[in-house]
Design a protein around this motif. Structure first.
Motif, PDB file in Angstrom:
ATOM      1  N   ASP A  14      -1.132   3.272 -11.770  1.00 21.06           N
ATOM      2  CA  ASP A  14      -0.807   1.898 -11.381  1.00 21.06           C
ATOM      3  C   ASP A  14      -1.132   0.936 -12.526  1.00 21.06           C
ATOM      4  OD1 ASP A  14       0.083  -0.130  -9.692  1.00 21.06           O
ATOM      5  OD2 ASP A  14      -1.898  -0.427  -8.793  1.00 21.06           O
ATOM      6  N   LEU A  15      -2.287   1.130 -13.135  1.00 17.42           N
ATOM      7  CA  LEU A  15      -2.709   0.292 -14.257  1.00 17.42           C
ATOM      8  C   LEU A  15      -1.737   0.424 -15.435  1.00 17.42           C
ATOM      9  CD1 LEU A  15      -4.881  -1.583 -15.462  1.00 17.42           C
ATOM     10  CD2 LEU A  15      -6.084   0.462 -16.237  1.00 17.42           C
ATOM     11  N   GLU A  16      -1.335   1.664 -15.743  1.00  8.83           N
ATOM     12  CA  GLU A  16      -0.400   1.891 -16.852  1.00  8.83           C
ATOM     13  C   GLU A  16       0.954   1.227 -16.584  1.00  8.83           C
ATOM     14  OE1 GLU A  16      -0.290   6.132 -17.398  1.00  8.83           O
ATOM     15  OE2 GLU A  16      -2.363   6.175 -18.137  1.00  8.83           O
ATOM     16  N   ASN A  17       1.450   1.347 -15.338  1.00 12.24           N
ATOM     17  CA  ASN A  17       2.730   0.719 -14.986  1.00 12.24           C
ATOM     18  C   ASN A  17       2.665  -0.795 -15.142  1.00 12.24           C
ATOM     19  OD1 ASN A  17       4.032   3.103 -14.387  1.00 12.24           O
ATOM     20  ND2 ASN A  17       3.543   3.026 -12.215  1.00 12.24           N
ATOM     21  N   LYS A  18       1.591  -1.396 -14.636  1.00 13.79           N
ATOM     22  CA  LYS A  18       1.442  -2.848 -14.729  1.00 13.79           C
ATOM     23  C   LYS A  18       1.300  -3.291 -16.186  1.00 13.79           C
ATOM     24  CE  LYS A  18      -0.440  -3.744 -10.096  1.00 13.79           C
ATOM     25  NZ  LYS A  18       0.763  -3.275  -9.520  1.00 13.79           N
ATOM     26  N   ALA A  19       0.582  -2.512 -16.977  1.00  6.89           N
ATOM     27  CA  ALA A  19       0.420  -2.840 -18.401  1.00  6.89           C
ATOM     28  C   ALA A  19       1.762  -2.752 -19.132  1.00  6.89           C
ATOM     29  CB  ALA A  19      -0.608  -1.910 -19.046  1.00  6.89           C
ATOM     30  N   ASN A  20       2.573  -1.745 -18.768  1.00  9.15           N
ATOM     31  CA  ASN A  20       3.901  -1.611 -19.383  1.00  9.15           C
ATOM     32  C   ASN A  20       4.790  -2.805 -19.040  1.00  9.15           C
ATOM     33  OD1 ASN A  20       3.490   0.785 -20.748  1.00  9.15           O
ATOM     34  ND2 ASN A  20       4.183   2.058 -19.048  1.00  9.15           N
ATOM     35  N   HIS A  21       4.743  -3.234 -17.775  1.00  5.25           N
ATOM     36  CA  HIS A  21       5.533  -4.404 -17.364  1.00  5.25           C
ATOM     37  C   HIS A  21       5.086  -5.640 -18.126  1.00  5.25           C
ATOM     38  CE1 HIS A  21       8.188  -2.969 -14.261  1.00  5.25           C
ATOM     39  NE2 HIS A  21       7.210  -2.303 -13.689  1.00  5.25           N
ATOM     40  N   LEU A  22       3.783  -5.817 -18.272  1.00  7.02           N
ATOM     41  CA  LEU A  22       3.261  -6.978 -19.007  1.00  7.02           C
ATOM     42  C   LEU A  22       3.695  -6.913 -20.463  1.00  7.02           C
ATOM     43  CD1 LEU A  22       1.544  -9.545 -19.062  1.00  7.02           C
ATOM     44  CD2 LEU A  22      -0.435  -8.109 -19.567  1.00  7.02           C
ATOM     45  N   SER A  23       3.644  -5.732 -21.045  1.00  4.05           N
ATOM     46  CA  SER A  23       4.051  -5.561 -22.439  1.00  4.05           C
ATOM     47  C   SER A  23       5.525  -5.926 -22.624  1.00  4.05           C
ATOM     48  CB  SER A  23       3.814  -4.115 -22.858  1.00  4.05           C
ATOM     49  OG  SER A  23       4.267  -3.897 -24.168  1.00  4.05           O
ATOM     50  N   LYS A  24       6.370  -5.503 -21.678  1.00  2.00           N
ATOM     51  CA  LYS A  24       7.797  -5.843 -21.764  1.00  2.00           C
ATOM     52  C   LYS A  24       8.004  -7.345 -21.635  1.00  2.00           C
ATOM     53  CE  LYS A  24       9.646  -1.474 -20.123  1.00  2.00           C
ATOM     54  NZ  LYS A  24      10.321  -0.775 -19.036  1.00  2.00           N
ATOM     55  N   LEU A  25       7.260  -7.978 -20.734  1.00  2.00           N
ATOM     56  CA  LEU A  25       7.360  -9.432 -20.589  1.00  2.00           C
ATOM     57  C   LEU A  25       6.919 -10.131 -21.856  1.00  2.00           C
ATOM     58  CD1 LEU A  25       6.009 -10.252 -17.013  1.00  2.00           C
ATOM     59  CD2 LEU A  25       8.270 -10.752 -17.896  1.00  2.00           C
ATOM     60  N   HIS A  26       5.827  -9.649 -22.430  1.00  2.00           N
ATOM     61  CA  HIS A  26       5.257 -10.291 -23.624  1.00  2.00           C
ATOM     62  C   HIS A  26       6.219 -10.211 -24.805  1.00  2.00           C
ATOM     63  CE1 HIS A  26       2.122 -11.947 -26.089  1.00  2.00           C
ATOM     64  NE2 HIS A  26       2.258 -10.963 -26.947  1.00  2.00           N
ATOM     65  N   LYS A  27       6.951  -9.094 -24.901  1.00  8.61           N
ATOM     66  CA  LYS A  27       7.903  -8.921 -26.003  1.00  8.61           C
ATOM     67  C   LYS A  27       9.186  -9.694 -25.774  1.00  8.61           C
ATOM     68  CE  LYS A  27       6.218  -4.404 -27.353  1.00  8.61           C
ATOM     69  NZ  LYS A  27       6.452  -2.969 -27.279  1.00  8.61           N
ATOM     70  N   ILE A 122      -3.275  -6.523 -13.111  1.00  6.16           N
ATOM     71  CA  ILE A 122      -3.982  -5.551 -13.955  1.00  6.16           C
ATOM     72  C   ILE A 122      -5.492  -5.685 -13.756  1.00  6.16           C
ATOM     73  CG2 ILE A 122      -4.586  -5.019 -16.361  1.00  6.16           C
ATOM     74  CD1 ILE A 122      -1.610  -5.516 -17.043  1.00  6.16           C
ATOM     75  N   LEU A 123      -5.965  -6.916 -13.723  1.00  6.84           N
ATOM     76  CA  LEU A 123      -7.391  -7.171 -13.523  1.00  6.84           C
ATOM     77  C   LEU A 123      -7.873  -6.590 -12.196  1.00  6.84           C
ATOM     78  CD1 LEU A 123      -9.574  -8.610 -15.173  1.00  6.84           C
ATOM     79  CD2 LEU A 123      -9.165 -10.644 -13.797  1.00  6.84           C
ATOM     80  N   LYS A 124      -7.079  -6.759 -11.139  1.00  5.76           N
ATOM     81  CA  LYS A 124      -7.452  -6.229  -9.820  1.00  5.76           C
ATOM     82  C   LYS A 124      -7.536  -4.708  -9.837  1.00  5.76           C
ATOM     83  CE  LYS A 124      -5.733 -10.108  -7.135  1.00  5.76           C
ATOM     84  NZ  LYS A 124      -4.678 -10.628  -6.272  1.00  5.76           N
ATOM     85  N   VAL A 125      -6.561  -4.064 -10.502  1.00 10.44           N
ATOM     86  CA  VAL A 125      -6.582  -2.605 -10.589  1.00 10.44           C
ATOM     87  C   VAL A 125      -7.797  -2.146 -11.390  1.00 10.44           C
ATOM     88  CG1 VAL A 125      -5.374  -0.560 -11.468  1.00 10.44           C
ATOM     89  CG2 VAL A 125      -4.096  -2.348 -10.294  1.00 10.44           C
ATOM     90  N   GLN A 127     -10.630  -3.671 -11.669  1.00 10.11           N
ATOM     91  CA  GLN A 127     -11.810  -3.870 -10.819  1.00 10.11           C
ATOM     92  C   GLN A 127     -11.917  -2.760  -9.784  1.00 10.11           C
ATOM     93  OE1 GLN A 127     -11.067  -7.856  -9.444  1.00 10.11           O
ATOM     94  NE2 GLN A 127     -12.108  -8.803 -11.190  1.00 10.11           N
ATOM     95  N   ARG A 128     -10.778  -2.325  -9.239  1.00  7.81           N
ATOM     96  CA  ARG A 128     -10.796  -1.225  -8.268  1.00  7.81           C
ATOM     97  C   ARG A 128     -11.262   0.064  -8.930  1.00  7.81           C
ATOM     98  NH1 ARG A 128      -5.048  -1.225  -5.752  1.00  7.81           N
ATOM     99  NH2 ARG A 128      -5.747   0.745  -4.887  1.00  7.81           N
ATOM    100  N   ILE A 129     -10.819   0.300 -10.165  1.00  5.93           N
ATOM    101  CA  ILE A 129     -11.241   1.499 -10.899  1.00  5.93           C
ATOM    102  C   ILE A 129     -12.752   1.442 -11.140  1.00  5.93           C
ATOM    103  CG2 ILE A 129     -11.146   2.657 -13.153  1.00  5.93           C
ATOM    104  CD1 ILE A 129      -8.130   1.975 -13.232  1.00  5.93           C
ATOM    105  N   GLN A 130     -13.241   0.273 -11.574  1.00  6.55           N
ATOM    106  CA  GLN A 130     -14.678   0.127 -11.833  1.00  6.55           C
ATOM    107  C   GLN A 130     -15.488   0.326 -10.556  1.00  6.55           C
ATOM    108  OE1 GLN A 130     -14.910  -3.726 -13.656  1.00  6.55           O
ATOM    109  NE2 GLN A 130     -14.352  -2.964 -15.688  1.00  6.55           N
ATOM    110  N   SER A 131     -15.037  -0.244  -9.444  1.00 10.53           N
ATOM    111  CA  SER A 131     -15.788  -0.089  -8.190  1.00 10.53           C
ATOM    112  C   SER A 131     -15.735   1.356  -7.713  1.00 10.53           C
ATOM    113  CB  SER A 131     -15.282  -1.052  -7.120  1.00 10.53           C
ATOM    114  OG  SER A 131     -13.984  -0.709  -6.714  1.00 10.53           O
ATOM    115  N   HIS A 132     -14.600   2.032  -7.949  1.00  2.65           N
ATOM    116  CA  HIS A 132     -14.488   3.441  -7.574  1.00  2.65           C
ATOM    117  C   HIS A 132     -15.454   4.295  -8.418  1.00  2.65           C
ATOM    118  CE1 HIS A 132     -12.545   7.001  -5.927  1.00  2.65           C
ATOM    119  NE2 HIS A 132     -12.515   7.496  -7.149  1.00  2.65           N
ATOM    120  N   GLN A 133     -15.507   3.994  -9.739  1.00  5.45           N
ATOM    121  CA  GLN A 133     -16.428   4.728 -10.619  1.00  5.45           C
ATOM    122  C   GLN A 133     -17.878   4.439 -10.269  1.00  5.45           C
ATOM    123  OE1 GLN A 133     -14.975   3.445 -14.446  1.00  5.45           O
ATOM    124  NE2 GLN A 133     -13.586   5.198 -14.650  1.00  5.45           N
TER     125      GLN A 133
END
Length: 139
Positions: A14-27, A122-125, A127-133
């Motif tokens: 999920d994090l990778e998908n959201k990061a890819n979308h952000l990267s496409k927007l940024h470009k 991305i930030l929410k995901v 945070q979820r990863i950190q709380s899971h860890q």
């Protein structure tokens, strides 16, 4: 496979998908096809320069007497033009360029809003990863 081991993988994907979308927007590449591509700074600069030039021409035309000779450059030739017609053409050009600048600014604002919402997701995901860890570390 236990559900506790698949959760981090899902979050990571999920994090990778959201990061890819952000990267496409940024470009400036559109995520989905729509009639107006994302604004380019060069285009906005070009329109701003053209707007300034046309406003200067309009000021010059306003200084002329009604019987003054006005010429329009068409290719390599100067063609005589009516003052009222020249004035109307310049005003239409200013109106068009202003509308294009407004549209570009709207597109830019829309792009910034999309980037902001993607960053929030991305930030929410993350945070979820950190709380899971952190939950796994306690166990």
């Amino acid at each position: 496979m236990s559900s506790s081991s698949t959760a981090p993988r899902k979050l990571q994907r999920d994090l990778e998908n959201k990061a890819n979308h952000l990267s496409k927007l940024h470009k400036g590449k559109p995520i989905q096809t729509h009639p107006h591509p994302h604004p380019h700074p060069h285009l906005r600069k070009k329109y701003t320069i053209q707007l300034g030039e046309n406003e200067l021409v309009l000021k010059e035309l306003d200084l002329l007497n009604e019987d003054a000779n006005v010429y329009k450059l068409i290719g390599p030739v100067l063609v005589k033009q009516d003052l009222a017609e020249a004035n109307a053409n310049v005003r239409k050009r200013i109106e068009y360029i202003s509308a294009e600048l407004k549209r570009l600014d709207g597109s830019l604002q829309d792009l910034e809003e999309k980037q902001h919402s993607k960053r929030e997701a991305i930030l929410k995901v993350q945070q979820r990863i950190q709380s899971h860890q952190a939950g796994k570390a306690k166990a």
